[in-house]
Scaffold this motif. Structure first.
Motif, mmCIF file in Angstrom:
data_model
loop_
_atom_site.group_PDB
_atom_site.id
_atom_site.type_symbol
_atom_site.label_atom_id
_atom_site.label_comp_id
_atom_site.label_asym_id
_atom_site.label_seq_id
_atom_site.Cartn_x
_atom_site.Cartn_y
_atom_site.Cartn_z
ATOM 1 N N HIS A 8 0.830 -1.177 -0.026
ATOM 2 C CA HIS A 8 0.046 0.057 0.008
ATOM 3 C C HIS A 8 1.032 1.212 -0.031
ATOM 4 C CE1 HIS A 8 -3.543 2.358 0.844
ATOM 5 N NE2 HIS A 8 -3.001 2.913 1.757
ATOM 6 N N SER A 9 0.705 2.103 -0.940
ATOM 7 C CA SER A 9 1.615 3.462 -0.869
ATOM 8 C C SER A 9 3.012 3.129 -1.065
ATOM 9 C CB SER A 9 1.363 4.222 0.144
ATOM 10 O OG SER A 9 -0.134 4.826 0.125
ATOM 11 N N SER A 13 4.084 -4.711 3.604
ATOM 12 C CA SER A 13 3.874 -4.851 5.084
ATOM 13 C C SER A 13 2.924 -6.440 5.415
ATOM 14 C CB SER A 13 3.153 -3.933 5.926
ATOM 15 O OG SER A 13 3.599 -2.613 5.517
ATOM 16 N N ILE A 14 3.320 -6.840 6.490
ATOM 17 C CA ILE A 14 2.628 -8.074 7.004
ATOM 18 C C ILE A 14 1.397 -7.695 7.664
ATOM 19 C CG2 ILE A 14 2.478 -9.928 8.612
ATOM 20 C CD1 ILE A 14 5.362 -10.274 7.989
ATOM 21 N N GLY A 15 0.083 -8.281 7.284
ATOM 22 C CA GLY A 15 -1.018 -7.841 7.974
ATOM 23 C C GLY A 15 -1.830 -9.004 8.104
ATOM 24 N N LYS A 16 -3.066 -8.849 8.906
ATOM 25 C CA LYS A 16 -3.962 -9.770 8.827
ATOM 26 C C LYS A 16 -5.202 -9.400 8.343
ATOM 27 C CE LYS A 16 -6.118 -8.662 13.573
ATOM 28 N NZ LYS A 16 -6.100 -9.058 14.849
ATOM 29 N N VAL A 17 -6.119 -10.209 7.615
ATOM 30 C CA VAL A 17 -7.456 -9.979 6.954
ATOM 31 C C VAL A 17 -8.517 -10.390 7.915
ATOM 32 C CG1 VAL A 17 -8.885 -10.634 4.969
ATOM 33 C CG2 VAL A 17 -6.421 -10.577 4.714
ATOM 34 N N VAL A 18 -9.426 -9.179 8.105
ATOM 35 C CA VAL A 18 -10.541 -9.475 9.074
ATOM 36 C C VAL A 18 -11.778 -8.823 8.008
ATOM 37 C CG1 VAL A 18 -11.628 -8.923 11.073
ATOM 38 C CG2 VAL A 18 -9.094 -9.089 10.996
ATOM 39 N N ASP A 20 -13.698 -7.551 5.256
ATOM 40 C CA ASP A 20 -13.122 -7.213 3.763
ATOM 41 C C ASP A 20 -11.961 -5.823 4.365
ATOM 42 O OD1 ASP A 20 -14.928 -5.278 4.748
ATOM 43 O OD2 ASP A 20 -16.207 -5.278 3.116
ATOM 44 N N THR A 21 -11.489 -6.040 5.465
ATOM 45 C CA THR A 21 -10.191 -5.029 5.660
ATOM 46 C C THR A 21 -9.215 -5.954 5.983
ATOM 47 O OG1 THR A 21 -10.799 -5.020 8.145
ATOM 48 C CG2 THR A 21 -11.768 -3.564 6.773
ATOM 49 N N ILE A 22 -7.864 -5.127 6.061
ATOM 50 C CA ILE A 22 -6.635 -5.660 6.226
ATOM 51 C C ILE A 22 -5.992 -4.801 7.406
ATOM 52 C CG2 ILE A 22 -5.406 -4.483 4.450
ATOM 53 C CD1 ILE A 22 -3.824 -7.295 4.487
ATOM 54 N N ALA A 56 -6.379 -0.107 9.807
ATOM 55 C CA ALA A 56 -7.021 -1.027 9.025
ATOM 56 C C ALA A 56 -7.139 -0.224 7.824
ATOM 57 C CB ALA A 56 -8.609 -1.475 9.766
ATOM 58 N N LEU A 57 -7.109 -1.104 6.571
ATOM 59 C CA LEU A 57 -7.286 -0.498 5.470
ATOM 60 C C LEU A 57 -8.389 -1.575 4.850
ATOM 61 C CD1 LEU A 57 -3.386 -0.161 4.530
ATOM 62 C CD2 LEU A 57 -4.931 1.708 4.411
#
Ligand code: MN
Length: 288
Positions: A8-9, A13-18, A20-22, A56-57
């Motif tokens: 993103h931008s 990065s590492i993220g978790k999906v929840v 429809d957000t990350i 969250a994105l």
């Protein structure tokens, strides 16, 4: 948890999906840029990762990358579904009498929605949907009963294969390892979210037409037998990816191969879906 890598931008990065957000996990202490390291540290990092709620994105606003970018190994088993072994035998490949393993080189790993190259040097590029097992612990000599305990989680693998290169060496390595021929994802679904990995439905379509539909219940050697067998030989490491076999319906059995513009859509129950468009060598070159 659904652990992902995303851009993103301009930052990955590492993220978790929840839903429809990350949720970006990069500010959680102990989280770096290596998913293999995070997987190895998961037993003690898990509470902090589960507690994170921001930033969250929207999932649609990021580009998902290969969830495990730095495995030490990417191993795959051949002819491990009964009907697929039959179609391979009909094409002249004898059914193996023990587990048949080969390497996909880790440099072929590709993102869940990234293009797959139809190399100019191959006219027989093919798809293979597979359940991917990601190892969670350094381990050796794991028996069948212990095997589930060394699994971090699961993802979808497309074991893209250049059939005309596959048999140029007995190890299959070259035909299984063209750059971009290892799409995985869309994220790593941790083992606790999957009730029974031996009962997962899987489907693959090309341009919307169903080509493969089966269940992990149809494996000849199930994933626990696979881990026991491999760990007889070698130490398995956190982040190692095992592609656990493809069911019947590959293009080679019908003598139909992928061409630029084709879109492969792969889904497995509980793991989401991945989608890859086939592009020519010149299109890939233009993108670099
Ligand atoms: Mn395969």
């Amino acid at each position: 948890m659904k652990l992902a890598r995303f851009t993103h931008s301009g930052k990955t990065s590492i993220g978790k999906v929840v839903g429809d957000t990350i949720i970006d996990l990069s500010s959680v202490p102990g989280v770096g840029s290596s998913m293999s390291q995070l997987i190895g540290d998961l037993p003690h990092l898990r509470p902090a990762l589960e507690a994170a709620t921001e930033p969250a994105l929207p999932l649609g606003a990021v580009h998902l990358e290969t969830p495990v970018n730095d495995p030490q190994k990417f191993l795959a088993i051949g002819m491990n579904y009964r009907k697929h072994a039959e179609e391979a035998r009909a094409a002249g490949i004898p059914i193996p009498t023990s587990q048949f393993w080969f390497n996909k080189q880790v440099s072929c790993l590709n993102g869940p929605y990234d293009p797959v190259e139809k190399p100019d040097v191959s006219e027989k590029v093919d798809y293979e949907i597979e359940l991917g097992v990601v190892i969670g612990k350094r381990c050796r000599h794991v028996n069948r009963e212990e095997a589930r305990g060394v699994i971090a989680g699961y993802l979808i693998v497309n074991d893209v294969s250049a059939r005309d290169w596959q048999h140029r060496s007995p190890t299959f390595t070259l035909g299984k390892s063209f750059d971009t021929h290892g799409p995985v994802g869309p994220w790593l679904t941790t083992d606790d979210e999957i009730a029974d990995p031996l009962q997962l439905e899987m489907r693959l379509t090309v341009n919307g037409e169903e080509r493969q539909r089966s269940s992990t219940a149809d494996m000849i050697y199930d994933i626990y037998d696979q881990i026991a067998y491999l760990s007889t030989v070698m130490t398995l490491m956190p982040g190692d990816i095992l592609a656990t076999g493809t069911p019947a319906g590959v293009g080679a059995a019908m003598n139909i191969f992928l061409k630029p513009g084709d879109v492969m859509h792969l889904s497995i129950d509980g793991l989401g879906h991945i989608e890859n468009r086939v592009v020519s060598t010149s299109e890939i070159a233009a993108a670099f």
